[in-house]
Scaffold this active site. Structure first.
Site, PDB file in Angstrom:
ATOM      1  N   HIS A 155     -14.643  33.885  23.347  1.00 32.86           N
ATOM      2  CA  HIS A 155     -13.227  33.851  23.719  1.00 32.86           C
ATOM      3  C   HIS A 155     -13.134  33.334  25.155  1.00 32.86           C
ATOM      4  CE1 HIS A 155     -11.600  37.045  20.678  1.00 32.86           C
ATOM      5  NE2 HIS A 155     -12.550  36.303  20.142  1.00 32.86           N
TER       6      HIS A 155
ATOM      7  N   GLU B  99     -11.635  34.467  27.753  1.00 35.90           N
ATOM      8  CA  GLU B  99     -11.839  35.496  28.775  1.00 35.90           C
ATOM      9  C   GLU B  99     -13.321  35.795  28.996  1.00 35.90           C
ATOM     10  OE1 GLU B  99      -8.184  36.968  26.349  1.00 35.90           O
ATOM     11  OE2 GLU B  99      -9.925  35.678  26.017  1.00 35.90           O
TER      12      GLU B  99
ATOM     13  N   CYS C 179      -7.495  40.489  23.464  1.00 40.56           N
ATOM     14  CA  CYS C 179      -7.831  41.354  22.334  1.00 40.56           C
ATOM     15  C   CYS C 179      -8.629  42.564  22.845  1.00 40.56           C
ATOM     16  CB  CYS C 179      -8.658  40.568  21.316  1.00 40.56           C
ATOM     17  SG  CYS C 179     -10.338  40.194  21.887  1.00 40.56           S
TER      18      CYS C 179
ATOM     19  N   CYS D 257     -11.968  41.582  24.651  1.00 45.95           N
ATOM     20  CA  CYS D 257     -11.762  40.941  25.958  1.00 45.95           C
ATOM     21  C   CYS D 257     -11.178  41.918  26.978  1.00 45.95           C
ATOM     22  CB  CYS D 257     -10.874  39.715  25.806  1.00 45.95           C
ATOM     23  SG  CYS D 257     -11.689  38.391  24.877  1.00 45.95           S
TER      24      CYS D 257
END
Length: 145
Positions: free
Chosen positions: A46, A48, A76, A79
């Site tokens: 992801h 992040e 999410c 993260c």
């Protein structure tokens, strides 16, 4: 947030879900990344997570205590937890994620849960219309295409 949006647009060009993240430390951008799950075949890739890895490498420290992260989509749970574990002081995000958002939508990991004795500030909805539009257009093209 503009730089995070630029990262999201890079992801879109690579047929990744268009999410971008930028980490700022003492008013200086130290990391920028976008989703790369498909290209790296990595479920943790992801924006992040990739930005945190880059920032930690740049600062030569896993503690990013003087940093803020700008993300185009509400983080999410994975993260949000990683952001807190990295000791990032503030999360600024664009679009809310009513399905997976862990910074206020379905839960609020950085504020509610004191992970290893640390909490992060959260500010959502920054440039949310632009951030949401990028995501909506991406998924519309996928459905229609």
């Amino acid at each position: 947030m503009q730089l995070a949006i630029q990262e999201a647009l890079k992801a879109e060009k690579e047929e990744e879900i268009p999410v971008g993240a930028v980490i700022v430390c003492k008013n200086r951008v130290i990391a920028a990344a976008h989703n790369m799950r498909e290209s790296l075949k990595d479920p943790t890739a992801h924006a992040e997570i990739l930005a945190i890895r880059e920032a930690a490498k740049k600062l030569n420290d896993w503690r990013l205590t003087n940093c803020e992260i700008y993300v185009t989509l509400e983080p999410c749970p994975m993260c949000a937890a990683a952001i807190v574990l990295a000791r990032i002081k503030k999360i600024i995000f664009g679009a809310y994620d009513p399905d997976n958002g862990a910074c206020g939508s379905i839960m609020n990991i950085p504020v509610t849960y004191k992970v290893f004795g640390y909490r992060a500030e959260v500010e959502g909805g920054i440039m949310k219309e632009r951030c949401s539009a990028i995501l909506k257009e991406f998924f519309r093209k996928r459905r229609d295409g």
